[in-house]
Design a protein around this motif. Sequence first.
Motif, PDB file in Angstrom:
ATOM      1  N   GLY A  42       0.793  -1.225   0.000  1.00 24.18           N
ATOM      2  CA  GLY A  42       0.000   0.000   0.000  1.00 24.18           C
ATOM      3  C   GLY A  42       0.825   1.274   0.000  1.00 24.18           C
ATOM      4  O   GLY A  42       0.283   2.371   0.135  1.00 24.18           O
ATOM      5  N   THR A  43       2.121   1.151  -0.151  1.00 24.10           N
ATOM      6  CA  THR A  43       2.997   2.332  -0.169  1.00 24.10           C
ATOM      7  C   THR A  43       2.591   3.303  -1.274  1.00 24.10           C
ATOM      8  O   THR A  43       2.512   4.522  -1.052  1.00 24.10           O
ATOM      9  N   ASP A  44       2.330   2.767  -2.461  1.00 29.44           N
ATOM     10  CA  ASP A  44       1.944   3.600  -3.605  1.00 29.44           C
ATOM     11  C   ASP A  44       0.726   4.450  -3.266  1.00 29.44           C
ATOM     12  O   ASP A  44       0.719   5.676  -3.431  1.00 29.44           O
ATOM     13  N   ARG A  45      -0.319   3.804  -2.756  1.00 27.40           N
ATOM     14  CA  ARG A  45      -1.561   4.503  -2.439  1.00 27.40           C
ATOM     15  C   ARG A  45      -1.353   5.567  -1.361  1.00 27.40           C
ATOM     16  O   ARG A  45      -1.855   6.698  -1.465  1.00 27.40           O
ATOM     17  N   TYR A  46      -0.595   5.211  -0.328  1.00 33.43           N
ATOM     18  CA  TYR A  46      -0.378   6.163   0.771  1.00 33.43           C
ATOM     19  C   TYR A  46       0.399   7.393   0.311  1.00 33.43           C
ATOM     20  O   TYR A  46      -0.009   8.526   0.571  1.00 33.43           O
ATOM     21  N   VAL A  47       1.530   7.184  -0.367  1.00 37.45           N
ATOM     22  CA  VAL A  47       2.376   8.323  -0.738  1.00 37.45           C
ATOM     23  C   VAL A  47       1.679   9.196  -1.777  1.00 37.45           C
ATOM     24  O   VAL A  47       1.746  10.431  -1.711  1.00 37.45           O
ATOM     25  N   GLN A  48       0.991   8.567  -2.723  1.00 36.01           N
ATOM     26  CA  GLN A  48       0.256   9.355  -3.710  1.00 36.01           C
ATOM     27  C   GLN A  48      -0.833  10.189  -3.032  1.00 36.01           C
ATOM     28  O   GLN A  48      -1.062  11.362  -3.381  1.00 36.01           O
ATOM     29  N   GLY A  49      -1.509   9.599  -2.030  1.00 36.96           N
ATOM     30  CA  GLY A  49      -2.537  10.336  -1.294  1.00 36.96           C
ATOM     31  C   GLY A  49      -1.941  11.476  -0.493  1.00 36.96           C
ATOM     32  O   GLY A  49      -2.491  12.588  -0.446  1.00 36.96           O
ATOM     33  N   ARG A  50      -0.811  11.204   0.134  1.00 36.28           N
ATOM     34  CA  ARG A  50      -0.122  12.249   0.915  1.00 36.28           C
ATOM     35  C   ARG A  50       0.325  13.389  -0.004  1.00 36.28           C
ATOM     36  O   ARG A  50       0.226  14.566   0.347  1.00 36.28           O
ATOM     37  N   ARG A  51       0.816  13.026  -1.154  1.00 36.52           N
ATOM     38  CA  ARG A  51       1.277  14.028  -2.117  1.00 36.52           C
ATOM     39  C   ARG A  51       0.121  14.911  -2.575  1.00 36.52           C
ATOM     40  O   ARG A  51       0.258  16.135  -2.688  1.00 36.52           O
ATOM     41  N   LYS A  52      -1.050  14.295  -2.821  1.00 33.39           N
ATOM     42  CA  LYS A  52      -2.220  15.067  -3.264  1.00 33.39           C
ATOM     43  C   LYS A  52      -2.667  16.044  -2.182  1.00 33.39           C
ATOM     44  O   LYS A  52      -3.021  17.201  -2.473  1.00 33.39           O
ATOM     45  N   GLU A  53      -2.654  15.584  -0.933  1.00 31.46           N
ATOM     46  CA  GLU A  53      -3.023  16.477   0.175  1.00 31.46           C
ATOM     47  C   GLU A  53      -2.122  17.704   0.218  1.00 31.46           C
ATOM     48  O   GLU A  53      -2.580  18.832   0.414  1.00 31.46           O
ATOM     49  N   LEU A  54      -0.829  17.478   0.032  1.00 31.22           N
ATOM     50  CA  LEU A  54       0.125  18.587   0.051  1.00 31.22           C
ATOM     51  C   LEU A  54      -0.072  19.505  -1.155  1.00 31.22           C
ATOM     52  O   LEU A  54      -0.022  20.734  -1.033  1.00 31.22           O
ATOM     53  N   LEU A  55      -0.297  18.903  -2.313  1.00 30.41           N
ATOM     54  CA  LEU A  55      -0.509  19.707  -3.517  1.00 30.41           C
ATOM     55  C   LEU A  55      -1.748  20.583  -3.390  1.00 30.41           C
ATOM     56  O   LEU A  55      -1.770  21.731  -3.856  1.00 30.41           O
ATOM     57  N   ASP A  56      -2.783  20.050  -2.745  1.00 35.54           N
ATOM     58  CA  ASP A  56      -4.015  20.828  -2.531  1.00 35.54           C
ATOM     59  C   ASP A  56      -3.757  22.056  -1.668  1.00 35.54           C
ATOM     60  O   ASP A  56      -4.502  23.033  -1.722  1.00 35.54           O
ATOM     61  N   MET A  57      -2.682  22.003  -0.858  1.00 37.82           N
ATOM     62  CA  MET A  57      -2.312  23.143  -0.016  1.00 37.82           C
ATOM     63  C   MET A  57      -1.218  23.988  -0.664  1.00 37.82           C
ATOM     64  O   MET A  57      -0.656  24.885  -0.037  1.00 37.82           O
ATOM     65  N   GLY A  58      -0.889  23.647  -1.912  1.00 39.56           N
ATOM     66  CA  GLY A  58       0.131  24.415  -2.620  1.00 39.56           C
ATOM     67  C   GLY A  58       1.551  23.989  -2.312  1.00 39.56           C
ATOM     68  O   GLY A  58       2.507  24.699  -2.644  1.00 39.56           O
ATOM     69  N   ASP A  59       1.712  22.828  -1.686  1.00 38.46           N
ATOM     70  CA  ASP A  59       3.035  22.331  -1.303  1.00 38.46           C
ATOM     71  C   ASP A  59       3.463  21.262  -2.303  1.00 38.46           C
ATOM     72  O   ASP A  59       2.867  20.192  -2.384  1.00 38.46           O
ATOM     73  N   THR A  60       4.501  21.556  -3.075  1.00 37.04           N
ATOM     74  CA  THR A  60       4.956  20.646  -4.138  1.00 37.04           C
ATOM     75  C   THR A  60       6.195  19.841  -3.751  1.00 37.04           C
ATOM     76  O   THR A  60       6.826  19.221  -4.609  1.00 37.04           O
ATOM     77  N   ARG A  61       6.556  19.825  -2.471  1.00 35.14           N
ATOM     78  CA  ARG A  61       7.837  19.227  -2.074  1.00 35.14           C
ATOM     79  C   ARG A  61       7.901  17.716  -2.243  1.00 35.14           C
ATOM     80  O   ARG A  61       8.958  17.159  -2.530  1.00 35.14           O
ATOM     81  N   LEU A  62       6.791  17.019  -2.025  1.00 35.98           N
ATOM     82  CA  LEU A  62       6.825  15.555  -2.010  1.00 35.98           C
ATOM     83  C   LEU A  62       6.686  14.985  -3.424  1.00 35.98           C
ATOM     84  O   LEU A  62       5.729  15.290  -4.139  1.00 35.98           O
ATOM     85  N   ILE A  63       7.656  14.164  -3.811  1.00 38.39           N
ATOM     86  CA  ILE A  63       7.682  13.525  -5.126  1.00 38.39           C
ATOM     87  C   ILE A  63       7.725  12.012  -4.917  1.00 38.39           C
ATOM     88  O   ILE A  63       8.412  11.524  -4.019  1.00 38.39           O
ATOM     89  N   TYR A  64       6.984  11.289  -5.738  1.00 39.97           N
ATOM     90  CA  TYR A  64       6.939   9.833  -5.608  1.00 39.97           C
ATOM     91  C   TYR A  64       7.349   9.181  -6.923  1.00 39.97           C
ATOM     92  O   TYR A  64       6.895   9.569  -7.994  1.00 39.97           O
ATOM     93  N   HIS A  65       8.224   8.174  -6.807  1.00 38.32           N
ATOM     94  CA  HIS A  65       8.621   7.381  -7.972  1.00 38.32           C
ATOM     95  C   HIS A  65       8.578   5.906  -7.585  1.00 38.32           C
ATOM     96  O   HIS A  65       9.112   5.513  -6.556  1.00 38.32           O
ATOM     97  N   ARG A  66       7.960   5.112  -8.437  1.00 34.74           N
ATOM     98  CA  ARG A  66       7.896   3.668  -8.213  1.00 34.74           C
ATOM     99  C   ARG A  66       8.710   2.979  -9.306  1.00 34.74           C
ATOM    100  O   ARG A  66       8.450   3.180 -10.512  1.00 34.74           O
ATOM    101  N   ASN A  67       9.714   2.185  -8.911  1.00 33.82           N
ATOM    102  CA  ASN A  67      10.523   1.467  -9.894  1.00 33.82           C
ATOM    103  C   ASN A  67       9.658   0.470 -10.672  1.00 33.82           C
ATOM    104  O   ASN A  67       8.834  -0.234 -10.083  1.00 33.82           O
ATOM    105  N   SER A  68       9.867   0.411 -11.979  1.00 38.01           N
ATOM    106  CA  SER A  68       9.099  -0.521 -12.800  1.00 38.01           C
ATOM    107  C   SER A  68       9.520  -1.968 -12.551  1.00 38.01           C
ATOM    108  O   SER A  68       8.727  -2.899 -12.713  1.00 38.01           O
TER     109      SER A  68
END
Length: 327
Positions: A42-68
């Motif tokens: 569930g790492t993908d779902r959690y980090v993507q959700g956390r990133r969206k929450e931050l983006l909604d507040m104008g915070d672009t610091r968190l970046i997520y990459h999943r190795n193929s």
Amino acid sequence: MKFSIVITTHNRLTLLKRAIDSALAQTIPCEVIVVDDGSSDGTDRYVQGRRKELLDMGDTRLIYHRNSTNLGHSGTVNQGVALATGEWVKLVDDDDYLAPNCIEEMVKAIAGRPDAVICSCRAIQVNENEKEISRSRHVGKGTLVYIPQAEIHYAMLLELLPFGTPVQVAFSRSAFLKSGGWDTQFDTNYDDIDSWIKIAQFGDAVLINKCLAYRTIWQGSFNSKFAFDKRLEINLIIKEKIYSCISPKYRHTLPGLSEIKSSIKIHWGFAALKKRKFISAVRIWLKTDLSIAAARLFLKRIIARNCLDELLKESQATPILLVREHN
């Protein structure tokens, strides 16, 4: 000076949350890159959700990459550094975390040494319940110790200079890329030390004598599962790499490589004995040239562990103002 924090992770979501929180809580805001080596928890779902929450507040610091595909720890580190946009990179394994002022203290220390390419701090070792077990040792005098490039590998060879584990170390991204990155043949077994050796060829080092990072120590950790013989074999390879990087300034004072290797084998024999691995200890010692020179070097390394000041007394350039600020 822009910093990127690169967090590598694989199937440790509960611990990853703590690492992310500590990165986002830095007193100097910086880019936080989570590189997921194919987690299925569930790492993908959690980090993507956390990133969206931050983006909604104008915070672009968190970046997520999943190795193929699964790249392993070393390959995942290389991927994270490739994605980073900061001039300096701070690594964090998913089970470790940072003090809130870690990046701030490193920025101050590096600013006093423009030629620095690697910076390390002390760490607090904690168990899985975050209870303190120990602290990495104080090195040299004062809060900050600068080590000119010509001194670094000699000090590493004699184990006077412990850069530490990834959570303790930050490095220049350009120096990392010039060094070729982490070598996947050492994956989880000296891959970090091998990288510090290569990066240190390109500039000076800074040690901060403050505990700015937390490293989790696990019973039955992956590293400890390597046989003593295998760990010794890799350690000898690493020492040979350091030996080849020694500045000409110290060439005439260097012990022979065979003596160094023998002294290391003596050390590993005692390490095996301490762990009650009696057969391993005997097997290591039987393969060791127990010469007087090797024994003398082994004792010298023990005595010299806290003697970095002597090595640096003529070349150290500690910034007085910064030392006063931190003391």
